[in-house]
Design a protein around this motif. Sequence first.
Motif, PDB file in Angstrom:
ATOM      1  N   VAL A 154       0.922 -20.344  19.122  1.00  0.00           N
ATOM      2  CA  VAL A 154       0.230 -21.208  18.998  1.00  0.00           C
ATOM      3  C   VAL A 154       0.896 -23.020  19.549  1.00  0.00           C
ATOM      4  O   VAL A 154       2.267 -22.696  19.147  1.00  0.00           O
ATOM      5  CB  VAL A 154       0.225 -21.381  16.663  1.00  0.00           C
ATOM      6  CG1 VAL A 154      -0.379 -20.725  16.778  1.00  0.00           C
ATOM      7  CG2 VAL A 154       1.633 -20.905  15.992  1.00  0.00           C
ATOM      8  N   LYS A 155       0.023 -23.426  18.801  1.00  0.00           N
ATOM      9  CA  LYS A 155       0.760 -25.264  19.332  1.00  0.00           C
ATOM     10  C   LYS A 155       0.255 -25.805  18.142  1.00  0.00           C
ATOM     11  O   LYS A 155       0.207 -25.402  16.334  1.00  0.00           O
ATOM     12  CB  LYS A 155      -0.082 -25.744  19.976  1.00  0.00           C
ATOM     13  CG  LYS A 155      -0.242 -25.690  21.035  1.00  0.00           C
ATOM     14  CD  LYS A 155      -1.545 -26.942  22.637  1.00  0.00           C
ATOM     15  CE  LYS A 155      -1.080 -25.478  23.762  1.00  0.00           C
ATOM     16  NZ  LYS A 155      -2.717 -26.580  24.394  1.00  0.00           N
ATOM     17  N   PRO A 156       1.684 -27.123  17.275  1.00  0.00           N
ATOM     18  CA  PRO A 156       1.692 -27.509  16.400  1.00  0.00           C
ATOM     19  C   PRO A 156       0.519 -27.461  15.745  1.00  0.00           C
ATOM     20  O   PRO A 156      -1.170 -28.014  15.926  1.00  0.00           O
ATOM     21  CB  PRO A 156       2.611 -28.858  16.381  1.00  0.00           C
ATOM     22  CG  PRO A 156       3.539 -28.540  17.714  1.00  0.00           C
ATOM     23  CD  PRO A 156       2.388 -27.481  18.498  1.00  0.00           C
ATOM     24  N   GLY A 157       0.807 -27.212  14.619  1.00  0.00           N
ATOM     25  CA  GLY A 157      -0.724 -27.397  13.494  1.00  0.00           C
ATOM     26  C   GLY A 157      -1.970 -26.318  13.749  1.00  0.00           C
ATOM     27  O   GLY A 157      -3.343 -26.490  13.042  1.00  0.00           O
ATOM     28  N   GLU A 158      -1.791 -25.370  14.798  1.00  0.00           N
ATOM     29  CA  GLU A 158      -3.105 -24.620  15.563  1.00  0.00           C
ATOM     30  C   GLU A 158      -2.944 -23.284  14.002  1.00  0.00           C
ATOM     31  O   GLU A 158      -2.458 -23.344  13.763  1.00  0.00           O
ATOM     32  CB  GLU A 158      -2.697 -24.006  16.413  1.00  0.00           C
ATOM     33  CG  GLU A 158      -3.263 -25.175  17.806  1.00  0.00           C
ATOM     34  CD  GLU A 158      -3.625 -24.655  18.848  1.00  0.00           C
ATOM     35  OE1 GLU A 158      -4.185 -25.635  19.820  1.00  0.00           O
ATOM     36  OE2 GLU A 158      -2.656 -23.281  18.678  1.00  0.00           O
ATOM     37  N   ILE A 159      -4.335 -22.534  13.848  1.00  0.00           N
ATOM     38  CA  ILE A 159      -3.800 -21.412  13.099  1.00  0.00           C
ATOM     39  C   ILE A 159      -3.378 -20.355  14.186  1.00  0.00           C
ATOM     40  O   ILE A 159      -4.029 -19.992  14.968  1.00  0.00           O
ATOM     41  CB  ILE A 159      -5.310 -21.187  11.991  1.00  0.00           C
ATOM     42  CG1 ILE A 159      -5.710 -22.179  11.304  1.00  0.00           C
ATOM     43  CG2 ILE A 159      -5.369 -20.066  11.314  1.00  0.00           C
ATOM     44  CD1 ILE A 159      -6.652 -22.409  10.643  1.00  0.00           C
ATOM     45  N   SER A 160      -2.926 -19.322  13.471  1.00  0.00           N
ATOM     46  CA  SER A 160      -2.168 -18.089  14.696  1.00  0.00           C
ATOM     47  C   SER A 160      -3.226 -17.432  14.643  1.00  0.00           C
ATOM     48  O   SER A 160      -4.839 -17.499  13.212  1.00  0.00           O
ATOM     49  CB  SER A 160      -1.346 -17.647  14.295  1.00  0.00           C
ATOM     50  OG  SER A 160      -1.322 -16.540  13.139  1.00  0.00           O
ATOM     51  N   GLU A 161      -3.627 -16.364  15.895  1.00  0.00           N
ATOM     52  CA  GLU A 161      -5.180 -15.953  15.688  1.00  0.00           C
ATOM     53  C   GLU A 161      -5.339 -14.991  14.814  1.00  0.00           C
ATOM     54  O   GLU A 161      -6.447 -14.882  14.507  1.00  0.00           O
ATOM     55  CB  GLU A 161      -4.619 -15.259  17.324  1.00  0.00           C
ATOM     56  CG  GLU A 161      -6.088 -14.383  17.431  1.00  0.00           C
ATOM     57  CD  GLU A 161      -5.941 -13.935  19.289  1.00  0.00           C
ATOM     58  OE1 GLU A 161      -5.873 -14.553  19.544  1.00  0.00           O
ATOM     59  OE2 GLU A 161      -6.428 -12.283  18.827  1.00  0.00           O
ATOM     60  N   ASP A 162      -4.160 -14.419  14.134  1.00  0.00           N
ATOM     61  CA  ASP A 162      -5.020 -13.631  13.044  1.00  0.00           C
ATOM     62  C   ASP A 162      -5.507 -14.002  11.237  1.00  0.00           C
ATOM     63  O   ASP A 162      -5.027 -14.013   9.960  1.00  0.00           O
ATOM     64  CB  ASP A 162      -3.223 -12.592  12.696  1.00  0.00           C
ATOM     65  CG  ASP A 162      -2.177 -13.077  12.264  1.00  0.00           C
ATOM     66  OD1 ASP A 162      -2.389 -13.906  12.588  1.00  0.00           O
ATOM     67  OD2 ASP A 162      -0.981 -12.660  12.116  1.00  0.00           O
ATOM     68  N   GLY A 163      -5.166 -15.790  12.071  1.00  0.00           N
ATOM     69  CA  GLY A 163      -5.026 -16.437  10.837  1.00  0.00           C
ATOM     70  C   GLY A 163      -4.206 -16.766   9.862  1.00  0.00           C
ATOM     71  O   GLY A 163      -4.979 -17.170   8.320  1.00  0.00           O
ATOM     72  N   LEU A 164      -3.464 -16.249   9.838  1.00  0.00           N
ATOM     73  CA  LEU A 164      -2.104 -16.559   8.331  1.00  0.00           C
ATOM     74  C   LEU A 164      -0.194 -17.348   9.177  1.00  0.00           C
ATOM     75  O   LEU A 164      -0.710 -17.690   7.628  1.00  0.00           O
ATOM     76  CB  LEU A 164      -1.228 -14.616   9.192  1.00  0.00           C
ATOM     77  CG  LEU A 164      -2.032 -13.161   9.061  1.00  0.00           C
ATOM     78  CD1 LEU A 164      -1.050 -12.084   8.751  1.00  0.00           C
ATOM     79  CD2 LEU A 164      -2.184 -13.587   7.313  1.00  0.00           C
ATOM     80  N   PHE A 165      -0.607 -18.326  10.243  1.00  0.00           N
ATOM     81  CA  PHE A 165       0.286 -19.074  10.217  1.00  0.00           C
ATOM     82  C   PHE A 165      -0.353 -20.434  10.481  1.00  0.00           C
ATOM     83  O   PHE A 165      -0.792 -20.516  11.769  1.00  0.00           O
ATOM     84  CB  PHE A 165       1.463 -19.101  10.713  1.00  0.00           C
ATOM     85  CG  PHE A 165       2.020 -17.042  10.327  1.00  0.00           C
ATOM     86  CD1 PHE A 165       2.361 -16.972   9.131  1.00  0.00           C
ATOM     87  CD2 PHE A 165       1.732 -15.775  11.194  1.00  0.00           C
ATOM     88  CE1 PHE A 165       3.256 -16.062   8.915  1.00  0.00           C
ATOM     89  CE2 PHE A 165       2.659 -14.902  10.338  1.00  0.00           C
ATOM     90  CZ  PHE A 165       3.192 -14.761   9.472  1.00  0.00           C
TER      91      PHE A 165
END
Length: 158
Positions: free
Chosen positions: A104-115
């Motif tokens: 991810v980039k700063p502020g983005e949500i990881s693909e699994d929606g967790l982080f």
Amino acid sequence: MILSDDSVDAIKKTTARYPHRKSAILPGLTIAYRQVGHLNEDLYGEVAEVIGVSKNEVASAATFYTMFPKQKVGKYLIQVCVNISCGLMGAESLMEYLLKKLNVKPGEISEDGLFTVVPVECLGSCTTAPMMQVNQDFYENLTPEKVDQILEDLRKKA
């Protein structure tokens, strides 16, 4: 109206506990944040209306504190302290490690929606740098191995 009836009632009850309405701004924002998961201009207005203060007073408090994300975030908001002590102890490489590991980039949500990973100026734990906060929990004296274990534990809890 974004706030639920339960949240409005909770903010009203909280406001009644304080002799000055402005004192209820942070507790009110906390209630709104717990319901929605982030804050925005519309919520500032709704919280202000319930408490009986100006929207600008609520927005000023909300934008000052790092504990209130201003956009949708993953289930786990990872805030990496990048202030001087953490910076000297490796915060930049910790941040890069997390971003690469979670893709991810700063502020983005990881693909699994967790982080979601964001840098913050100070989390007040200079003697235990580098450190990060995940939702309400602090993790200190971090190494890549400790970060891997924390992420694995969080995935198991999700």
